[in-house]
Design an enzyme around this catalytic site. Structure first.
Site, PDB file in Angstrom:
ATOM      1  N   CYS A   1      42.993  40.692  29.629  1.00 12.31           N
ATOM      2  CA  CYS A   1      43.111  39.367  30.216  1.00 12.31           C
ATOM      3  C   CYS A   1      42.153  39.235  31.399  1.00 12.31           C
ATOM      4  CB  CYS A   1      44.545  39.166  30.681  1.00 12.31           C
ATOM      5  SG  CYS A   1      44.795  37.696  31.658  1.00 12.31           S
ATOM      6  N   CYS A  58      44.574  38.710  34.810  1.00 12.02           N
ATOM      7  CA  CYS A  58      45.412  39.745  35.433  1.00 12.02           C
ATOM      8  C   CYS A  58      45.085  41.147  34.945  1.00 12.02           C
ATOM      9  CB  CYS A  58      46.885  39.435  35.186  1.00 12.02           C
ATOM     10  SG  CYS A  58      47.396  39.763  33.498  1.00 12.02           S
ATOM     11  N   CYS A 110      47.914  36.590  26.744  1.00 12.04           N
ATOM     12  CA  CYS A 110      48.063  37.765  27.592  1.00 12.04           C
ATOM     13  C   CYS A 110      49.503  38.262  27.543  1.00 12.04           C
ATOM     14  CB  CYS A 110      47.686  37.410  29.023  1.00 12.04           C
ATOM     15  SG  CYS A 110      48.121  38.699  30.210  1.00 12.04           S
ATOM     16  N   ASP A 126      17.230  50.645  22.702  1.00 17.99           N
ATOM     17  CA  ASP A 126      18.385  51.499  22.406  1.00 17.99           C
ATOM     18  C   ASP A 126      18.922  51.114  21.031  1.00 17.99           C
ATOM     19  OD1 ASP A 126      20.688  52.942  22.342  1.00 17.99           O
ATOM     20  OD2 ASP A 126      21.670  51.894  23.990  1.00 17.99           O
TER      21      ASP A 126
HETATM   22 ZN   LIG Z   1      47.057  37.988  32.096  1.00 15.04          ZN
END
Ligand SMILES: [Zn+2]
EC number: 6.3.5.13
Lengths: 437, 246
Positions: free
Chosen positions: A206, A209, A228, A353
């Site tokens: 998320c 958070c 989330c 790469d």
């Molecule tokens: Zn969250």
């Protein structure tokens, strides 16, 4: 200085056109004379920027064509010259000597790292963001830093964000742009949606958070419907949401209207939804978008078909794992026997790469339908090793010389797929074309 | 014979295709009739690392390193136990950094490491990064040979007493020292992506051999059945030639 810069740009563009050349040199010259030239232009029409990792060229071209089909005058960098100098070239070429850009709409494809400069230099109306994937990490640095750069750039942006609701890394831009409005586009759950996805390397956490993102379904890679675990972030309510009728037949609908995508794959439909979201926002009739999708020319190296020695050969450009995975899916859908040519170069424009091949599901080629794989390019042996460790047991041929590698394709009596990185694309096209029937 | 591997934080530390290393281990074991079991360990998951023959920790971006560091530090005693009981440890990039004293990231934030070894990592001046193909002469328990890979790191690792190898082309641990990685007989840490194992089958085999000795102490490196490495060696030599290392 403004006059001089515009004049210089026009003169250089004209001289280059005499030798049938384009490019961003005129803009480079103009910026040398007047570094603030973009700020001095007189623009009164809406400006739409299109950015994101994949699909920005296609989406930007579709938006421009959609407006043109609706009889609007459009200024756009259609050739995909999406850096500062290329955009300057395009705008000054269209401007009068006093700096007026006569257009109904300006549509600009912008490289992600150039968003900060462009957004502070032009009065942008709408910013369209398709998706964020890992792309050539050695050039663009880590994706997180790239998103942070875009976030900083849009901090004061008070226009409208047009965002892919199914990409949590795109949706988080709204949090950064506190003064902006947002419109969201998406695709509904469909035949290709899955509840588990091994391809997803982003979108695990998320952005608010740091909690785990839980997916109700994945469309492809980390694109899908999510929320989330701590319930503070989820797929936002969408303004424009399409539903797939048939992936194979490229058909989808929105509000009872049927559309036909210009190329295969679910990702193409997402590009179309971005276009419809723009059309909706600017009150352009959907029939113009529908017509554009039908008639749009497919750009080079996107499922481009050749008739090579009497057999069908499909050429695709790959530049990152997500794009490559989509190409693999199209090949996997083909139930016939096939021969595959893989050309892996590692020049600066390809990305020096090549480890991205281990983030790509070449496993999709590993079955008895793929009768023969030819590897070429500056890193042909790396490519062959990737297939070996994917467990491919049929015939792997390594041919350093590209001409010989393409010549080897003609022995195939199956459908052929050619996959090439950026700098290999034009050479492969030329060789395929030379032998086209 | 069975090789038990624990792949730490596989879902977040998976930058630059390092999962390819696990593909190579799997095939090279199976081709020799050695069973291989790759288990994973996520943040918060209970796992006794000393029960495994090999522990692998790859690289991640700064954000990911911040995310997992508390979980990793909480496992310090268990990792010590694993090392003491001869679990072999293979670390790439971020994982390598976190086994040292500390790591200072691109935003100048300091992450405390596990402090098993004396080395430490600071960010490069002005955000400069060591990027490009790399060739080293590595030394594994007296076996000297060339290895190739691709490096891409801002972190400058210093104070490495026992490096993995001598840099022939490219950067290595930092811009100055001309040495790459860390190896002390039990732990192999490196900045080399590519991924490392496909083009360096001898290193892959060495890691298989070292890990197996936990359970089969009499095993010798030469006991591993030879495999057809012609493709691997061509890939490696193609890069060594380009880097003027052969
Ligand atoms: Zn969250």
């Amino acid at each position: 200085m403004k006059y001089l810069a515009i004049l210089l740009n026009k003169l250089a563009s004209f001289l280059l056109s005499l030798v049938h050349r384009g490019g961003s040199l005129p803009g480079q010259l103009a910026l040398k004379v007047d570094a603030n030239i973009l700020k001095e232009l007189k623009i009164s029409c809406p400006i739409i920027l299109v950015t994101g990792t994949n699909g920005k060229t296609s989406t930007s071209n579709l938006i421009a064509s959609m407006f043109e089909t609706a009889h609007k005058q459009v200024v756009t960098n259609r050739k995909g010259d999406n850096m500062r100098a290329g955009i300057t070239t395009c705008l000054l070429k269209a401007a009068s000597l006093s700096g007026v850009v006569p257009a109904d709409y300006i549509v600009l494809e912008v490289d992600e790292l150039n968003i900060p400069y462009i957004i502070k230099s032009l009065p942008v109306t709408a910013l369209v963001v398709t998706n964020f994937f890992r792309d050539q990490l050695d050039r663009a640095r880590e994706m997180e830093q790239l998103i942070q750069k875009v976030e900083e750039a849009i901090h004061d942006f008070d226009g409208t964000l047009i965002l892919n609701a199914n990409d949590p890394n795109v949706v988080r831009l709204k949090d950064a742009a506190v003064q902006a409005d947002a419109r969201y586009f998406a695709m509904e759950r469909c035949e290709e949606s899955k509840t588990v996805n091994k391809e997803a390397s982003e979108g695990k956490f998320c952005p608010r958070c740091g909690g785990k993102l839980i997916y109700d379904f994945y469309q492809y890679s980390h694109i899908g419907e999510y929320h989330c675990e701590n319930k503070d972030y989820e797929t936002p309510a969408t303004d424009v949401i399409g539903s797939v009728k048939s992936i194979r037949d490229r058909q989808f609908t929105w509000k009872d209207m049927e559309f036909h995508a210009p190329q295969g794959g679910l990702y193409t439909m997402y590009n179309c939804m971005a276009v419809l979201c723009v059309a909706d926002f600017f009150h352009i009739d959907m029939q113009y978008a529908a017509k554009t999708f039908e008639t749009m020319d497919v750009p080079d190296g996107r499922n481009e078909e050749f008739n090579f020695h009497g057999q069908k050969c499909v050429l695709n450009l790959v530049k990152n794992p997500t794009g490559a995975n989509e190409v693999m899916k199209v090949i996997e859908e083909d139930q016939d026997d096939k021969t595959v040519l893989l050309v892996l170069n590692d020049h600066a424009q390809d990305g020096t790469d090549v480890s991205w091949i281990y983030d790509t599901f070449f496993e999709k080629l590993v079955n008895e339908k793929t009768v023969h794989i030819i590897c070429s390019g500056t890193r042909c042996y790396d490519m062959a090793l990737r297939l070996k460790y994917a467990g491919y047991k049929e015939r792997i041929e390594v041919e350093e010389n590209l001409e010989k590698a393409v010549a080897s394709l003609k022995n195939a009596d199956t459908t052929m797929y050619a996959i090439a990185t950026y700098t290999a694309l034009q050479p492969v096209r030329k060789l395929l074309r030379r032998n086209e029937k | 014979m069975k090789l038990k591997v624990c792949w730490m934080y596989h879902d977040i530390m998976d930058l630059y295709g390092d999962k390819g290393n696990m593909m190579v281990l799997t095939k090279r074991c199976k081709d020799r009739g050695i069973d291989i079991e790759i288990d994973t360990c996520a943040i918060g998951e209970k796992k006794d690392l000393s029960k495994f023959h090999l522990m692998f920790l790859g690289g991640g971006a700064d954000k990911e390193q911040h995310m997992l560091i508390d979980d990793l530090l909480a496992r310090k005693n268990n990792i010590q136990k694993a090392m003491d009981s001869n679990t072999f440890i293979f670390l790439v990039c971020g994982g390598y950094q976190l086994f040292g004293q500390y790591y200072i990231d691109a935003n100048n934030e300091k992450i405390e490491g596990l402090k098993f070894f004396d080395y430490y990592t600071e960010s490069g001046d002005n955000g400069k990064r060591c990027i490009g193909n790399i060739a080293i002469q590595c030394n594994l328990d007296g076996e000297e040979f060339m290895a190739v890979g691709f490096e891409n790191h801002g972190g400058q690792t210093r104070n490495v007493a026992t490096p993995f190898g001598k840099v022939i082309a490219g950067y290595g641990n930092n811009f100055e020292d001309k040495i790459e990685g860390f190896y002390n007989g039990k732990v192999l840490g490196t900045y080399m992506h590519g991924p490392l194992f496909p083009k360096n089958p001898k290193i892959a085999d060495f890691v298989i051999y070292k890990s197996l000795t936990k359970e089969y102490p009499d095993l010798k490196f030469s006991d591993l059945l030879p495999l057809d490495d012609s493709l691997e060696n061509k890939a490696k030599n193609q890069m060594l030639k380009r880097l003027h290392a052969i």
